[in-house]
Design an enzyme around this catalytic site. Structure first.
Site, short mmCIF file in Angstrom:
data_model
loop_
_atom_site.label_atom_id
_atom_site.label_comp_id
_atom_site.label_asym_id
_atom_site.label_seq_id
_atom_site.Cartn_x
_atom_site.Cartn_y
_atom_site.Cartn_z
N CYS A 14 0.85 -1.20 0.00
CA CYS A 14 0.00 0.00 0.00
C CYS A 14 0.89 1.25 0.00
O CYS A 14 0.80 2.11 0.87
CB CYS A 14 -0.92 -0.03 1.22
SG CYS A 14 -2.23 1.19 1.15
N THR A 16 3.01 4.00 -3.00
CA THR A 16 2.64 5.06 -3.96
C THR A 16 1.45 4.63 -4.82
O THR A 16 0.46 5.36 -4.95
CB THR A 16 3.85 5.37 -4.87
OG1 THR A 16 4.96 5.68 -4.02
CG2 THR A 16 3.57 6.52 -5.80
N SER A 19 -1.84 2.77 -2.56
CA SER A 19 -2.75 3.68 -1.85
C SER A 19 -3.69 4.37 -2.83
O SER A 19 -4.86 4.64 -2.52
CB SER A 19 -1.97 4.70 -1.02
OG SER A 19 -1.16 5.49 -1.84
N ALA A 46 -2.47 -6.20 2.59
CA ALA A 46 -1.27 -6.71 3.27
C ALA A 46 -0.16 -5.67 3.19
O ALA A 46 0.16 -5.18 2.11
CB ALA A 46 -0.81 -8.01 2.61
N LYS A 106 7.16 -4.96 -13.24
CA LYS A 106 7.85 -5.32 -14.50
C LYS A 106 9.10 -6.13 -14.25
O LYS A 106 9.45 -7.00 -15.04
CB LYS A 106 8.21 -4.09 -15.33
CG LYS A 106 9.08 -3.08 -14.60
CD LYS A 106 8.25 -1.96 -14.14
CE LYS A 106 8.86 -1.15 -13.05
NZ LYS A 106 7.94 -0.08 -12.65
N GLU A 130 -0.93 -4.59 -17.00
CA GLU A 130 -0.91 -3.33 -17.77
C GLU A 130 -0.03 -2.28 -17.10
O GLU A 130 0.66 -1.50 -17.77
CB GLU A 130 -2.34 -2.80 -17.92
CG GLU A 130 -2.45 -1.53 -18.73
CD GLU A 130 -1.89 -1.68 -20.14
OE1 GLU A 130 -2.56 -2.30 -20.98
OE2 GLU A 130 -0.78 -1.18 -20.40
N ILE A 137 -0.26 4.26 -19.78
CA ILE A 137 -0.42 4.07 -21.24
C ILE A 137 -0.86 2.63 -21.52
O ILE A 137 -0.19 1.69 -21.09
CB ILE A 137 0.91 4.35 -21.97
CG1 ILE A 137 1.42 5.75 -21.63
CG2 ILE A 137 0.73 4.18 -23.47
CD1 ILE A 137 2.82 6.03 -22.19
N ASP A 202 15.25 -0.86 -15.52
CA ASP A 202 13.79 -0.72 -15.55
C ASP A 202 13.30 -0.72 -17.01
O ASP A 202 12.34 -1.41 -17.36
CB ASP A 202 13.40 0.58 -14.82
CG ASP A 202 11.91 0.84 -14.87
OD1 ASP A 202 11.17 0.19 -14.11
OD2 ASP A 202 11.47 1.69 -15.68
N LYS A 206 10.91 -3.54 -19.19
CA LYS A 206 9.75 -3.15 -20.01
C LYS A 206 9.96 -3.53 -21.47
O LYS A 206 9.04 -3.98 -22.15
CB LYS A 206 9.49 -1.66 -19.86
CG LYS A 206 9.04 -1.29 -18.44
CD LYS A 206 9.16 0.20 -18.18
CE LYS A 206 8.71 0.57 -16.78
NZ LYS A 206 9.05 1.96 -16.42
N1 LIG Z 1 5.49 4.29 -8.61
C1 LIG Z 1 5.33 4.23 -9.93
O1 LIG Z 1 5.30 5.25 -10.59
C2 LIG Z 1 5.17 2.91 -10.62
C3 LIG Z 1 4.84 2.90 -11.99
C4 LIG Z 1 4.66 1.67 -12.63
C5 LIG Z 1 4.81 0.51 -11.92
N2 LIG Z 1 5.14 0.55 -10.61
C6 LIG Z 1 5.30 -0.73 -9.91
O2 LIG Z 1 4.30 -0.87 -8.94
C7 LIG Z 1 4.80 -1.58 -7.83
C8 LIG Z 1 4.64 -0.74 -6.58
O3 LIG Z 1 5.34 0.46 -6.73
P1 LIG Z 1 5.22 1.68 -5.68
O4 LIG Z 1 5.84 2.83 -6.35
O5 LIG Z 1 3.84 1.77 -5.17
O6 LIG Z 1 6.22 1.17 -4.55
P2 LIG Z 1 6.25 1.64 -3.02
O7 LIG Z 1 7.61 1.33 -2.52
O8 LIG Z 1 5.74 3.03 -2.87
O9 LIG Z 1 5.20 0.66 -2.34
C9 LIG Z 1 5.45 -0.69 -2.07
C10 LIG Z 1 4.84 -1.00 -0.72
O10 LIG Z 1 4.93 -2.39 -0.47
C11 LIG Z 1 5.25 -2.54 0.90
N3 LIG Z 1 5.83 -3.87 1.12
C12 LIG Z 1 7.11 -4.23 1.01
N4 LIG Z 1 7.24 -5.54 1.32
C13 LIG Z 1 6.02 -5.98 1.62
C14 LIG Z 1 5.51 -7.24 2.02
N5 LIG Z 1 6.31 -8.28 2.16
N6 LIG Z 1 4.19 -7.35 2.24
C15 LIG Z 1 3.37 -6.29 2.11
N7 LIG Z 1 3.79 -5.06 1.74
C16 LIG Z 1 5.11 -4.93 1.50
C17 LIG Z 1 6.21 -1.41 1.21
O11 LIG Z 1 6.26 -1.15 2.58
C18 LIG Z 1 5.57 -0.27 0.41
O12 LIG Z 1 4.64 0.46 1.17
C19 LIG Z 1 6.25 -1.92 -8.17
O13 LIG Z 1 6.31 -3.19 -8.77
C20 LIG Z 1 6.61 -0.85 -9.19
O14 LIG Z 1 7.64 -1.24 -10.06
C21 LIG Z 1 5.31 1.72 -9.94
N1 LIG Z 2 10.76 4.32 -12.18
C1 LIG Z 2 9.93 4.24 -13.33
C2 LIG Z 2 8.46 4.20 -12.97
C3 LIG Z 2 7.97 2.84 -12.72
O1 LIG Z 2 7.96 2.08 -13.88
C4 LIG Z 2 10.15 5.43 -14.24
O2 LIG Z 2 10.89 6.34 -13.89
O3 LIG Z 2 9.57 5.44 -15.30
NA NA Z 3 0.62 0.47 -19.21
#
Ligand SMILES: NC(=O)c1ccc[n+]([C@@H]2O[C@H](COP(=O)([O-])OP(=O)(O)OC[C@H]3O[C@@H](n4cnc5c(N)ncnc54)[C@H](O)[C@@H]3O)[C@@H](O)[C@H]2O)c1
Ligand SMILES: N[C@@H](CCO)C(=O)O
Ligand code: NA
Length: 429
Positions: A14, A16, A19, A46, A106, A130, A137, A202, A206
């Site tokens: 939960c 970025t 949430s 979780a 990814k 996706e 996108i 990264d 992709k």
């Molecule tokens: N942030 C972006 O812009 C973005 C874009 C595309 C894809 N993603 C992908 O989405 C996924 C999440 O990214 P994010 O930016 O929300 O990351 P984040 O670090 O903000 O959130 C991940 C959360 O998972 C929690 N966590 C870690 N281990 C855990 C466990 N064992 N059980 C439960 N929770 C646990 C962390 O405490 C954290 O709050 C990643 O795979 C990332 O590559 C993120």
């Molecule tokens: N860290 C990646 C976002 C998650 O895919 C980026 O800068 O595009």
């Molecule tokens: Na996409």
């Protein structure tokens, strides 16, 4: 699905993105019913630390540190933890039980794609990702479904927002790499450890996913030769501009008669090319298909809400499948095309060499290109103030990676060549 038309959703992570998924699920509930045929009910979240502070809309009573309980009680498991473990084990647990998984991971899909797809097959479950490529996108859907009736020949994309932001700051403000990286970190684009972004990993993940979808072939992370942007200097950017180009970190996947290739590296893009206009942290993917011609997908590739948009799109599709008892599209890897070896990977480059400024040196250099069958498209010799030598910038026509490597080795061995200053890929073959 329960008899009262409720599809349960268990969220893992939960942060970025997670949430924002919680926020979106709590809004527009009637729309989700109308679009999927089910009431979407979040039944567990979780997290690593259930006592940590959360966004105000996150229902505290759903927080738990018991991820397996969340997985085992949900119709749809949404994995937004990131990284390989424990995300991999959690997803396999859900898939082997015949469940549905939605993920934005990814790194995991690119490194363990076959294992995950095999688990989908074995458990008769569903996998959606996706959000894993280019955030909001709809390029996974675009390749997997919208273009399922065409033959895709290439996919070239700016698929990492952090590095595009850094290169754009260097291009428009004349910043050095470290300064631009600090700006990206201050805005929250780059992580405290920016390795996965700036070293190209990264984008490579992709690129592997895009190539697998486009060419109906399993392409893994290890199949993607990758160069990041750490070594790029303000002088490289200025030289690109002087030539009418913009330097972009591109993931390029190609299909030729002999097989497929994917690469990630800084690439010179002509200013008139649509990818040159992609500014800041935006992403864009250009697809070339035999019948459709050129298509461009553009938008926000990162950030909580844009990425949550892609996750919700998968959740709505997945819920519809749960309601109808139907299945998500399965992996399509029937073509099983071979990976091209360097003798067959099409390549174009701009090679900068520093020469002694004497008669005959340019002829010797041109001869080395000719010996390897590499045709020269353009040669430029800009003035280098205060230098006793001369920098010569040679742009090639399309050749192969192997011929290019042999040419560079020949230049390095040539006595009148002081040094090979840079070798940079050029977009378009
Ligand atoms: N942030 C972006 O812009 C973005 C874009 C595309 C894809 N993603 C992908 O989405 C996924 C999440 O990214 P994010 O930016 O929300 O990351 P984040 O670090 O903000 O959130 C991940 C959360 O998972 C929690 N966590 C870690 N281990 C855990 C466990 N064992 N059980 C439960 N929770 C646990 C962390 O405490 C954290 O709050 C990643 O795979 C990332 O590559 C993120
Ligand atoms: N860290 C990646 C976002 C998650 O895919 C980026 O800068 O595009
Ligand atoms: Na996409």
């Amino acid at each position: 699905m329960s008899t009262d038309g409720v599809v349960t959703i268990g969220l893992l992570g939960c942060g970025t993105v997670g949430s924002q998924v919680v926020r979106m699920l709590s809004e527009h509930g009637d729309d989700w019913v109308a679009r999927s045929g089910a009431r979407l009910q979040l039944t567990g979240i979780a997290v690593r630390d259930a006592s940590a502070e959360r966004a105000p809309w996150v229902p505290r009573e759903l927080l738990t540190e018991d991820a397996e309980a969340v997985i085992d009680h949900a119709d749809i498991v949404v994995e937004l933890i990131g990284g390989i473990e424990p995300a991999r084990s959690y997803m396999l647990r859900a898939l082997h039980a015949g469940g549905t998984v939605v993920t934005g991971n990814k790194a995991l899909v690119a490194a363990h794609g076959p294992e995950l797809h095999d688990a989908v097959q074995a458990g008769n479950g569903n996998l959606y990702y996706e959000a894993a490529v280019a955030g909001a996108i709809p390029v996974v859907y675009g390749l997997r479904e919208s273009l399922a009736g065409d033959k895709i020949t290439s996919v070239a994309g700016i698929v990492n927002g952090t590095t595009n932001y850094i290169l754009d700051e260097m291009t428009t403000k004349g910043l050095g790499f470290e300064e631009a990286l600090a700006a990206a970190q201050a805005l929250g684009y780059a992580e405290a450890d920016p390795t996965a972004d700036v070293d190209g990993h990264d984008a490579a993940a992709k690129g592997a996913i895009l190539a697998s979808l486009a060419f109906h072939t399993r392409v893994g992370l290890d199949d993607v030769p990758t160069t990041g942007i750490r070594h790029i200097t303000a002088a490289d950017i200025a030289a690109a501009r002087a030539d009418g180009n913009v330097l972009k970190l591109l993931a390029v996947a190609q299909r030729t008669a002999d097989g497929v290739s994917v690469q990630v590296r800084p690439t010179l893009v002509p200013q008139a090319h649509p990818l040159a206009a992609v500014r800041g942290a935006f992403n864009a993917v250009v697809v070339e298909a035999e019948a459709a011609g050129r298509l461009m997908f553009y938008g926000q590739g990162a950030g909580g809400a844009p990425t949550a948009s892609a996750v919700l799109s998968d959740i709505v599709a997945a819920a519809g499948h749960v309601v109808r008892g139907s299945k998500a599209p399965r992996e399509s890897a029937y073509a099983a095309l071979p990976l091209l070896d360097p003798e067959h990977v099409p390549a174009r480059a701009q090679v900068t060499v520093r020469l002694a400024d004497e008669p005959g040196t340019l002829a010797a250099v041109a001869g080395i290109f000719g010996d390897q069958g590499v045709s020269i498209e353009a040669v430029r010799q800009p003035r280098v103030a205060g230098s006793p030598g001369a920098d010569v910038i040679i742009t090639t026509h399309t050749t192969t990676e192997a011929a290019l490597a042999r040419t560079v080795a020949g230049l390095e061995a040539e006595p009148t060549v002081d040094r090979v200053v840079s070798v940079t890929a050029v977009e378009g073959y």
